[in-house]
Design a protein around this motif. Structure first.
Motif, PDB file in Angstrom:
ATOM      1  N   ARG A   4      39.938  39.195  41.662  1.00 41.28           N
ATOM      2  CA  ARG A   4      38.704  38.490  41.300  1.00 41.28           C
ATOM      3  C   ARG A   4      38.882  37.004  41.573  1.00 41.28           C
ATOM      4  NH1 ARG A   4      38.418  41.767  35.862  1.00 41.28           N
ATOM      5  NH2 ARG A   4      37.166  43.527  36.567  1.00 41.28           N
ATOM      6  N   ASP A   5      37.752  36.304  41.775  1.00 39.52           N
ATOM      7  CA  ASP A   5      37.794  34.865  42.045  1.00 39.52           C
ATOM      8  C   ASP A   5      38.536  34.110  40.943  1.00 39.52           C
ATOM      9  OD1 ASP A   5      36.433  35.200  44.423  1.00 39.52           O
ATOM     10  OD2 ASP A   5      34.480  34.700  43.572  1.00 39.52           O
ATOM     11  N   GLN A   6      38.294  34.491  39.694  1.00 41.47           N
ATOM     12  CA  GLN A   6      38.932  33.831  38.559  1.00 41.47           C
ATOM     13  C   GLN A   6      40.449  34.027  38.624  1.00 41.47           C
ATOM     14  OE1 GLN A   6      37.396  35.174  34.803  1.00 41.47           O
ATOM     15  NE2 GLN A   6      38.971  34.161  33.627  1.00 41.47           N
ATOM     16  N   THR A   7      40.883  35.224  39.012  1.00 43.36           N
ATOM     17  CA  THR A   7      42.317  35.498  39.133  1.00 43.36           C
ATOM     18  C   THR A   7      42.917  34.694  40.278  1.00 43.36           C
ATOM     19  OG1 THR A   7      41.974  37.721  38.258  1.00 43.36           O
ATOM     20  CG2 THR A   7      44.044  37.322  39.423  1.00 43.36           C
ATOM     21  N   ILE A  11      46.034  32.186  40.151  1.00 43.40           N
ATOM     22  CA  ILE A  11      47.217  32.313  41.013  1.00 43.40           C
ATOM     23  C   ILE A  11      47.495  30.965  41.674  1.00 43.40           C
ATOM     24  CG2 ILE A  11      48.156  33.388  43.099  1.00 43.40           C
ATOM     25  CD1 ILE A  11      46.473  35.908  42.356  1.00 43.40           C
ATOM     26  N   ALA A  12      46.440  30.314  42.160  1.00 43.98           N
ATOM     27  CA  ALA A  12      46.591  29.019  42.820  1.00 43.98           C
ATOM     28  C   ALA A  12      47.178  27.974  41.881  1.00 43.98           C
ATOM     29  CB  ALA A  12      45.248  28.541  43.372  1.00 43.98           C
ATOM     30  N   SER A  13      46.784  28.017  40.616  1.00 49.65           N
ATOM     31  CA  SER A  13      47.284  27.038  39.648  1.00 49.65           C
ATOM     32  C   SER A  13      48.661  27.401  39.099  1.00 49.65           C
ATOM     33  CB  SER A  13      46.295  26.902  38.482  1.00 49.65           C
ATOM     34  OG  SER A  13      46.345  28.071  37.661  1.00 49.65           O
ATOM     35  N   THR A  36      42.614  36.874  51.157  1.00 48.82           N
ATOM     36  CA  THR A  36      41.489  36.961  50.238  1.00 48.82           C
ATOM     37  C   THR A  36      40.465  35.905  50.644  1.00 48.82           C
ATOM     38  OG1 THR A  36      42.235  35.289  48.654  1.00 48.82           O
ATOM     39  CG2 THR A  36      43.126  37.520  48.372  1.00 48.82           C
ATOM     40  N   ALA A  37      39.332  35.900  49.964  1.00 47.29           N
ATOM     41  CA  ALA A  37      38.299  34.901  50.245  1.00 47.29           C
ATOM     42  C   ALA A  37      38.764  33.488  49.901  1.00 47.29           C
ATOM     43  CB  ALA A  37      37.038  35.236  49.461  1.00 47.29           C
ATOM     44  N   SER A  38      39.753  33.362  49.009  1.00 49.73           N
ATOM     45  CA  SER A  38      40.219  32.043  48.576  1.00 49.73           C
ATOM     46  C   SER A  38      41.491  31.578  49.258  1.00 49.73           C
ATOM     47  CB  SER A  38      40.463  32.062  47.063  1.00 49.73           C
ATOM     48  OG  SER A  38      39.266  32.323  46.384  1.00 49.73           O
ATOM     49  N   GLY A  39      42.084  32.408  50.070  1.00 51.64           N
ATOM     50  CA  GLY A  39      43.330  32.060  50.731  1.00 51.64           C
ATOM     51  C   GLY A  39      44.232  33.270  50.829  1.00 51.64           C
ATOM     52  N   VAL A  40      45.502  33.012  51.052  1.00 54.53           N
ATOM     53  CA  VAL A  40      46.486  34.079  51.256  1.00 54.53           C
ATOM     54  C   VAL A  40      47.405  34.142  50.041  1.00 54.53           C
ATOM     55  CG1 VAL A  40      48.334  34.914  52.752  1.00 54.53           C
ATOM     56  CG2 VAL A  40      46.384  33.711  53.746  1.00 54.53           C
TER      57      VAL A  40
END
Length: 194
Positions: A4-7, A11-13, A36-40
């Motif tokens: 999910r976007d929130q997850t 992960i990024a943080s 993913t849509a937010s990166g790898v």
């Protein structure tokens, strides 16, 4: 492996460093990357764990408020293994930057034509035809584009992913569109009548 976007933000943080999945076998491999849509998402070690040995710390590291919430997500024990998957970070997806590179060098063009030639050995002109179809029909369902191309939808989607790896296409909520790089390649294809 879906997130999910929130997850993904967690992960990024660095707040989320683990994932748990109940599967017959893992869908990812240690040392690999998941786009993913937010990166790898970078995947670390993977191990089968005993669900009864999971802790509140495990749940927190996986982004769950409680151990009970993690166990609820995993569902009842039906004998299927539970995998503990280390998430070691989130990197930018290099294809995003590549998509915007609309200026093709001679070396870029040569590499792309060689790739098309290798792919097209069984069906000459197939991959350029996919680019033309997406360029002419953005936001059209993959099933409709596949039917027009005379191929099965799963194969068509797999082939579009190959083009996406080269930064030529972008997936939309419905269908696809050409990236600026894809537009430049399509123009070159028109010039060279490939």
């Amino acid at each position: 492996m879906l997130f999910r976007d929130q997850t993904l933000a967690a992960i990024a943080s660095g707040e989320v460093t683990l994932a748990f999945r109940r599967r017959k076998r893992p869908t990812v491999k240690a040392g690999r990357r998941v786009r993913t849509a937010s990166g790898v998402v970078l995947i670390g070690d993977i191990a089968i764990v005993d669900i009864s040995a999971l802790s509140e710390s495990d749940a927190s590291s996986a982004g769950f408020p409680t151990l009970e919430a993690l166990r609820e997500m995993l569902g009842p024990d039906d004998g299927t293994p539970v995998y503990r998957i280390e998430l070691t970070g989130l990197e930018p997806d290099e294809r995003v930057a590549l998509r915007g590179e609309a200026s093709l060098s001679d070396a870029d063009w040569h590499a792309l034509t060689l790739r098309f030639a290798r792919w097209d050995k069984t069906a000459p002109g197939y991959f350029p035809s996919i680019l033309r179809a997406i360029g002419a029909h953005p936001e059209v369902r993959a099933a409709d584009l596949a039917a027009k191309a005379g191929v099965e939808t799963p194969k068509f989607k797999q082939d579009v992913r190959k083009l996406k790896e080269l930064g030529l296409t972008e997936s939309l909520e419905i269908g696809y569109r050409l990236s600026p790089r894809g537009e430049a390649v399509l123009e070159k294809l028109r010039e060279h009548r490939l």
